[in-house]
Design a protein around this motif. Structure first.
Motif, short mmCIF file in Angstrom:
data_model
loop_
_atom_site.label_atom_id
_atom_site.label_comp_id
_atom_site.label_asym_id
_atom_site.label_seq_id
_atom_site.Cartn_x
_atom_site.Cartn_y
_atom_site.Cartn_z
N THR A 28 42.49 39.90 44.11
CA THR A 28 42.09 39.58 42.75
C THR A 28 40.94 40.48 42.32
OG1 THR A 28 42.72 37.27 43.09
CG2 THR A 28 41.32 37.73 41.22
N GLN A 30 38.26 41.31 38.86
CA GLN A 30 37.73 40.83 37.59
C GLN A 30 37.50 42.06 36.71
OE1 GLN A 30 37.40 37.51 36.78
NE2 GLN A 30 38.41 37.26 38.76
N HIS A 32 35.74 43.58 33.61
CA HIS A 32 34.55 43.28 32.82
C HIS A 32 34.45 44.10 31.53
CE1 HIS A 32 32.74 40.87 36.04
NE2 HIS A 32 33.29 41.75 36.85
N GLU A 77 34.28 37.54 28.31
CA GLU A 77 34.47 36.90 29.61
C GLU A 77 35.33 37.83 30.46
OE1 GLU A 77 33.27 33.92 30.60
OE2 GLU A 77 32.26 33.63 28.67
N PRO A 78 35.06 37.91 31.77
CA PRO A 78 35.92 38.73 32.63
C PRO A 78 37.36 38.22 32.62
CG PRO A 78 33.93 38.06 33.79
CD PRO A 78 33.96 37.30 32.51
N THR A 80 40.86 38.01 34.83
CA THR A 80 41.35 38.06 36.20
C THR A 80 42.63 38.90 36.27
OG1 THR A 80 40.40 35.90 36.68
CG2 THR A 80 42.14 36.67 38.15
N VAL A 131 36.00 47.21 36.86
CA VAL A 131 36.41 46.03 37.63
C VAL A 131 35.47 45.77 38.79
CG1 VAL A 131 38.84 46.38 37.04
CG2 VAL A 131 37.96 47.31 39.18
N THR A 132 35.45 44.52 39.22
CA THR A 132 34.77 44.13 40.46
C THR A 132 35.75 43.25 41.24
OG1 THR A 132 33.78 42.15 39.47
CG2 THR A 132 32.47 44.19 39.46
#
Length: 133
Positions: A28, A30, A32, A77-78, A80, A131-132
């Protein structure tokens, strides 16, 4: 000399992550922030996540491109992203007609075939995702 030429690309980063980000062990991500990069002939662009469920989630849509809008845009909001399931999607549209040509040294360029290139009178279609894990 075409009023609308579109390029689109969908991408799952699953196979390149081991090469470019081996520290990512999760399935997964996130998202941003996102960004688009085109040059003077750009008309509009879109970045989205195509969810494996069939839903498309728009992250950035610019309907009237401006060359000065090549910066990144942070999401409220990030979002997914499921590696190996979801896809990143990029779409760019250009107008190569005489009325939309860049002015170089005071002279509008004559419409001609446009190629990928780093000069501003060439074109690009790049989607950026911050992304993170």
């Amino acid at each position: 000399n075409a009023p609308s030429t579109t390029h689109s690309f969908e991408f799952d980063p699953k196979n390149i992550l081991p090469q470019f980000a081996p520290w990512i062990q999760s399935n997964t991500l996130q998202i941003h922030a996102v960004g688009l990069h085109m040059h003077y002939l750009g008309q509009k662009g879109r970045l989205e996540v195509q969810k494996y469920s069939g839903e498309n989630q728009c992250l950035l849509q610019i309907d009237h491109w401006d060359f000065n809008w090549q910066s990144g845009y942070f999401l409220k909001e990030p979002v997914t992203f499921e590696i190996g399931k979801d896809k990143m999607y990029l779409e760019c549209e250009w107008d190569t007609t005489a009325d939309n040509q860049p002015v170089i040294n005071g002279v509008p360029r004559t419409p001609s075939d446009v190629v990928w290139g780093s000069d501003s009178d060439d074109e690009m279609c790049i989607g950026l995702f911050y992304v993170t894990e």
